[in-house]
Every structure is written in C-alpha cells, then in structure tokens.
Design a protein around this motif. Structure first.
Motif, PDB file in Angstrom:
ATOM      1  N   VAL A 228       0.762  -0.931  -0.248  1.00 21.44           N
ATOM      2  CA  VAL A 228      -0.081   0.153   0.280  1.00 21.44           C
ATOM      3  C   VAL A 228       0.351   0.890  -0.090  1.00 21.44           C
ATOM      4  O   VAL A 228       1.535   1.743   0.793  1.00 21.44           O
ATOM      5  N   LEU A 229       0.749   1.593  -1.024  1.00 15.11           N
ATOM      6  CA  LEU A 229       1.005   3.426  -1.063  1.00 15.11           C
ATOM      7  C   LEU A 229       0.479   4.347  -0.541  1.00 15.11           C
ATOM      8  O   LEU A 229      -0.946   4.662  -0.273  1.00 15.11           O
ATOM      9  N   ARG A 230       0.632   5.426   0.368  1.00 11.28           N
ATOM     10  CA  ARG A 230      -0.092   6.641   0.649  1.00 11.28           C
ATOM     11  C   ARG A 230       0.320   7.602   0.334  1.00 11.28           C
ATOM     12  O   ARG A 230       1.248   8.258  -0.295  1.00 11.28           O
ATOM     13  N   LEU A 231      -0.785   8.607  -0.832  1.00  5.36           N
ATOM     14  CA  LEU A 231      -0.740   9.856  -1.901  1.00  5.36           C
ATOM     15  C   LEU A 231      -1.293  10.434  -1.285  1.00  5.36           C
ATOM     16  O   LEU A 231      -2.732  10.259  -1.101  1.00  5.36           O
ATOM     17  N   SER A 232      -0.570  11.380  -0.929  1.00 10.44           N
ATOM     18  CA  SER A 232      -1.666  12.676  -0.764  1.00 10.44           C
ATOM     19  C   SER A 232      -1.343  13.278  -1.796  1.00 10.44           C
ATOM     20  O   SER A 232      -0.483  13.483  -2.694  1.00 10.44           O
ATOM     21  N   LEU A 233      -2.371  14.796  -1.678  1.00  5.81           N
ATOM     22  CA  LEU A 233      -2.587  15.953  -2.980  1.00  5.81           C
ATOM     23  C   LEU A 233      -2.422  16.752  -1.682  1.00  5.81           C
ATOM     24  O   LEU A 233      -3.460  17.269  -1.297  1.00  5.81           O
ATOM     25  N   ALA A 234      -1.977  18.332  -2.530  1.00  3.26           N
ATOM     26  CA  ALA A 234      -2.127  19.148  -1.643  1.00  3.26           C
ATOM     27  C   ALA A 234      -2.696  19.979  -3.192  1.00  3.26           C
ATOM     28  O   ALA A 234      -1.970  20.213  -3.554  1.00  3.26           O
ATOM     29  N   PHE A 235      -3.413  20.819  -2.918  1.00  4.31           N
ATOM     30  CA  PHE A 235      -4.364  21.887  -3.935  1.00  4.31           C
ATOM     31  C   PHE A 235      -4.054  23.280  -3.537  1.00  4.31           C
ATOM     32  O   PHE A 235      -5.183  22.826  -2.622  1.00  4.31           O
ATOM     33  N   ASP A 236      -4.530  24.372  -4.433  1.00  4.39           N
ATOM     34  CA  ASP A 236      -4.434  25.103  -4.093  1.00  4.39           C
ATOM     35  C   ASP A 236      -6.342  25.957  -4.698  1.00  4.39           C
ATOM     36  O   ASP A 236      -6.964  25.896  -5.105  1.00  4.39           O
ATOM     37  N   HIS A 237      -6.662  26.307  -2.899  1.00  3.05           N
ATOM     38  CA  HIS A 237      -7.982  26.745  -3.380  1.00  3.05           C
ATOM     39  C   HIS A 237      -8.295  28.149  -3.551  1.00  3.05           C
ATOM     40  O   HIS A 237      -9.211  28.316  -3.803  1.00  3.05           O
ATOM     41  N   GLY A 242     -12.328  21.322  -3.086  1.00  6.81           N
ATOM     42  CA  GLY A 242     -12.216  20.222  -2.891  1.00  6.81           C
ATOM     43  C   GLY A 242     -12.923  19.700  -3.016  1.00  6.81           C
ATOM     44  O   GLY A 242     -12.217  18.283  -3.248  1.00  6.81           O
ATOM     45  N   ALA A 243     -13.888  19.189  -3.787  1.00  5.60           N
ATOM     46  CA  ALA A 243     -14.509  18.347  -4.659  1.00  5.60           C
ATOM     47  C   ALA A 243     -14.073  17.714  -5.605  1.00  5.60           C
ATOM     48  O   ALA A 243     -14.020  16.705  -6.550  1.00  5.60           O
ATOM     49  N   GLU A 244     -13.751  18.202  -6.628  1.00  3.12           N
ATOM     50  CA  GLU A 244     -12.899  18.819  -7.600  1.00  3.12           C
ATOM     51  C   GLU A 244     -11.411  17.535  -7.394  1.00  3.12           C
ATOM     52  O   GLU A 244     -10.694  17.004  -8.081  1.00  3.12           O
TER      53      GLU A 244
END
Length: 259
Positions: A228-237, A242-244
């Motif tokens: 298992v890989l823990r994959l993170s995502l940081a997005f510019d709000h 958040g939904a997309e």
C-alpha cells in the motif's frame, strides 16, 4: 553583556545553492493549500514493474507511474491543470492545453545537497518508458553540466537582490511558469521511512509519494495483505475546490490500481 557575541554577527551567509529554494518559498506564500490523502493498492504497479525489469531490464520508478497517471487524469480536469497569479485588476488564471509534470529530485550541486526539479513535458501523452528515460537522464546526469539546471546555476551566481528580482519576474509569467515548474508536481520521500507527507510544489496540484508498506486490505470481501502506498494531494483552493480535488486524487488512485 561582556563576552557574549552580537546576535547580528552570529551565523554565516546562507549557501548560494539554497537561494532558489528560498525564492520559491517566498513566491508560494500566496497559495491557499488544502491537503487530502488516500491509500493505493500498488500490487499491479509492482507486478508490472517486476515484469518490465525481468523482460526488458528496465527499472521503472514509482514516481514515473504517478507522473503518467496524474498527467492523464489532469488532462481531463483542465481547471486543476491551471495556474493563478495576482494582478493589479485581480487574480488572473491560465488554462494550459498541455500537461507538464514536475518531479522534485534530491541532488548535490556544488557540494551542497539541494532539491532540483525537472519538468517532463506533455506527460499526459507520454508513455512510461519515455517518462523514465527523462527522469533517468536528469537523475543520473551531472547537475553542474546539465542544461536543465543552467538557469538555477546562473541564479546562484547573481547578487541576492538581483537573483530575487529575476526569480520573481519568471514566477509572475503564467506562460513561463508552466515550463519552469510544470502544471502539476510530484514529490517523493518513499525511499526512507516516510509513510506520507504534504508538499506545495508551486502548482495547483502537488502529489506526495510515501513509501510502500504491506498492509491489511479487503479484496472481494476477504482480508488480505497488499503493498500500500499513501498518496497525498495538496491543492490550491484559489483555483479549484475540494470536490474536484477529491475527484482528481480518486482517479489517480484508480489509474494506479489498474495498471
């Protein structure tokens, strides 16, 4: 107080090799990051990786799989593949007709360990072997000579104030930014005992890649052990909500699990 050093005189000048990192961190202060993460069953990726190594002698890196998957997903989410900057009349946003993926690399430049980024162009269309060849060339090449880092080397040679102005001018150009920092970023610390982390890569979306660890999962209603890989995502709000961002992360997860 007698015998105590003046605080202004303590310490030395920050190494020039770290200047590009400081200039970058100043520019990303405008970001409004939100952080998501998920777990990815990497069983099919590892099987594909093993088969390629045994059949062709090619060793694909985990980050290359993430670059390929994210590139294709972001091509279907143009708002998440956009970039924004401040302007005198309000924020300006650019939507790109291509997807360029930036990968952060741990390199040594002029004797100093630093982070250098390489941009894989048109990663939404590139196959895995082409992505890996690009990564191998930059990872294994001499950063003192590679043309990819010529701009960074010139920046280090400038006086502090001039280097800062030069970096800011480049960052202010939405057209140039896509070539310098990509339209999305991938950063991996999975080579060490790091399960997950979140990083802002100067792009609307940044994926953080941790290590792969055997964990208990449920497959077809049965308990099993899977890598298992823990994959993170940081997005510019400022750019997407958040939904997309959740759609993007989920679709990258699904792409990796169906390699």
């Amino acid at each position: 107080m007698s015998g105590r050093p003046d605080p202004d005189e303590v310490g030395v000048e920050l190494p020039r090799q770290r200047r590009h990192t400081l200039f970058f961190l100043e520019e990303v202060r405008d970001f409004s990051p939100v952080f998501l993460d998920t777990e990815v069953d990497m069983g099919r990726v590892l099987a594909h990786r093993t088969a390629a190594r045994e059949r062709e002698g090619v060793r694909f890196g985990i980050s290359s799989y993430v670059l390929r998957a994210a590139g294709r997903v972001l091509a279907a989410h143009p708002d998440a593949n956009a970039a924004v900057r401040r302007g005198p009349r309000g924020p300006r946003v650019a939507h790109y007709p291509f997807v360029h993926g930036k990968l952060a690399l741990d390199r040594t430049l002029q004797g100093r360990r630093v982070v250098l980024g390489t941009v894989v162009p048109d990663v939404h269309e590139a196959e895995l072997d082409a992505i890996q060849k690009h990564v191998d060339r930059v990872r294994d090449g001499d950063p003192e000579r590679l043309e990819d880092f010529e701009g960074i080397r010139r920046l280090h040679g400038l006086p502090w104030a001039e280097g800062r102005r030069t970096f800011r001018r480049a960052a202010a150009s939405l057209a140039l930014r896509a070539r310098l920092t990509g339209t999305f970023s991938v950063s991996s610390l999975g080579h060490r005992a790091v399960d997950s982390f979140h990083s802002v890569g100067g792009t609307t979306t940044t994926f953080g890649v941790g290590r792969i660890v055997d964990r208990a999962v449920v497959r077809g209603g049965e308990l099993a052990v899977a890598p298992v890989l823990r994959l993170s995502l940081a997005f510019d709000h400022r750019v997407i909500d958040g939904a997309e961002a959740a759609d993007v992360l989920t679709e990258v997860k699904e792409a990796l699990e169906s390699v």
